[in-house]
Design a protein around this motif. Structure first.
Motif, PDB file in Angstrom:
ATOM      1  N   VAL A 120       0.849  -1.190   0.000  1.00  0.00           N
ATOM      2  CA  VAL A 120       0.000   0.000   0.000  1.00  0.00           C
ATOM      3  C   VAL A 120       0.886   1.243   0.000  1.00  0.00           C
ATOM      4  O   VAL A 120       1.887   1.288   0.728  1.00  0.00           O
ATOM      5  N   LEU A 121       0.510   2.242  -0.781  1.00  0.00           N
ATOM      6  CA  LEU A 121       1.221   3.517  -0.711  1.00  0.00           C
ATOM      7  C   LEU A 121       0.956   4.155   0.647  1.00  0.00           C
ATOM      8  O   LEU A 121      -0.190   4.268   1.079  1.00  0.00           O
ATOM      9  N   ASP A 122       2.002   4.565   1.309  1.00  0.00           N
ATOM     10  CA  ASP A 122       1.897   5.185   2.624  1.00  0.00           C
ATOM     11  C   ASP A 122       0.982   6.411   2.603  1.00  0.00           C
ATOM     12  O   ASP A 122       0.248   6.664   3.558  1.00  0.00           O
ATOM     13  N   ALA A 123       0.999   7.150   1.498  1.00  0.00           N
ATOM     14  CA  ALA A 123       0.180   8.360   1.391  1.00  0.00           C
ATOM     15  C   ALA A 123      -1.300   8.050   1.183  1.00  0.00           C
ATOM     16  O   ALA A 123      -2.138   8.953   1.287  1.00  0.00           O
ATOM     17  N   ASN A 124      -1.634   6.808   0.922  1.00  0.00           N
ATOM     18  CA  ASN A 124      -3.033   6.414   0.756  1.00  0.00           C
ATOM     19  C   ASN A 124      -3.596   6.097   2.145  1.00  0.00           C
ATOM     20  O   ASN A 124      -3.810   4.948   2.521  1.00  0.00           O
ATOM     21  N   THR A 125      -3.815   7.147   2.909  1.00  0.00           N
ATOM     22  CA  THR A 125      -4.192   6.987   4.321  1.00  0.00           C
ATOM     23  C   THR A 125      -5.531   6.276   4.495  1.00  0.00           C
ATOM     24  O   THR A 125      -5.707   5.533   5.457  1.00  0.00           O
ATOM     25  N   ARG A 126      -6.453   6.473   3.576  1.00  0.00           N
ATOM     26  CA  ARG A 126      -7.749   5.780   3.678  1.00  0.00           C
ATOM     27  C   ARG A 126      -7.531   4.266   3.608  1.00  0.00           C
ATOM     28  O   ARG A 126      -8.103   3.518   4.387  1.00  0.00           O
TER      29      ARG A 126
END
Length: 159
Positions: free
Chosen positions: A117-123
């Protein structure tokens, strides 16, 4: 409406994938990275993936899909994470209604698995943590020309 994907679903899954990528990654990834994943690219991808029959793909038509399959990293497989969540995409209009969890539960088997998962994809990070995923590793990688921070989540095998 949740059901296993059929080859005839490839065009719909491709459309959902393109739209969900744009909704999810706008502001996180450069526009050219998002634009590279065209409908034709996704259609070829999903036609091949569904046709191969080597992964579990479920869909809620016109809302989202999930794909689980064999672990692609030998080190994680050796640690007991023998499967991998390859993709879980849900259109923004369907968020918060339980479809993401339903897709996740439908695709999940009994084996331990990982998800990148991309870390910036907080959702997505919050969602995976709510399903019992634990961060196993954080690292930098490149997506095209963009350096991104990734997380690998892990779920142990179910007894």
């Amino acid at each position: 409406m949740l059901r296993p994907a059929m080859l005839s679903d490839a065009p719909m899954i491709a459309r959902v994938n393109v739209q969900a990528w744009a909704e999810t990654y706008t502001g996180i990834l450069p526009p050219d990275e998002i634009a590279r994943r065209t409908y034709d690219f996704r259609l070829a991808q999903w036609t091949a993936q569904i046709g191969a029959g080597t992964t579990r793909i479920f869909t809620i038509p016109d809302e989202g899909f999930v794909q689980f399959g064999p672990q692609r990293d030998a080190d994680w497989a050796a640690r007991g994470y023998t499967e991998e969540l390859y993709a879980l995409y849900l259109l923004r209009a369907a968020h918060g209604q339980g479809q993401g969890r339903a897709l996740f539960d439908a695709g999940r088997g009994q084996a331990g698995f990982t998800a990148l998962v991309l870390d910036a994809n907080t959702r997505a990070c919050r969602f995976y943590e709510s399903t019992g995923g634990s961060v196993l590793l954080c690292f930098d990688s490149t997506l095209g020309e963009t350096v991104v921070r990734d997380r690998i989540y892990g779920w142990p095998a179910q007894v």
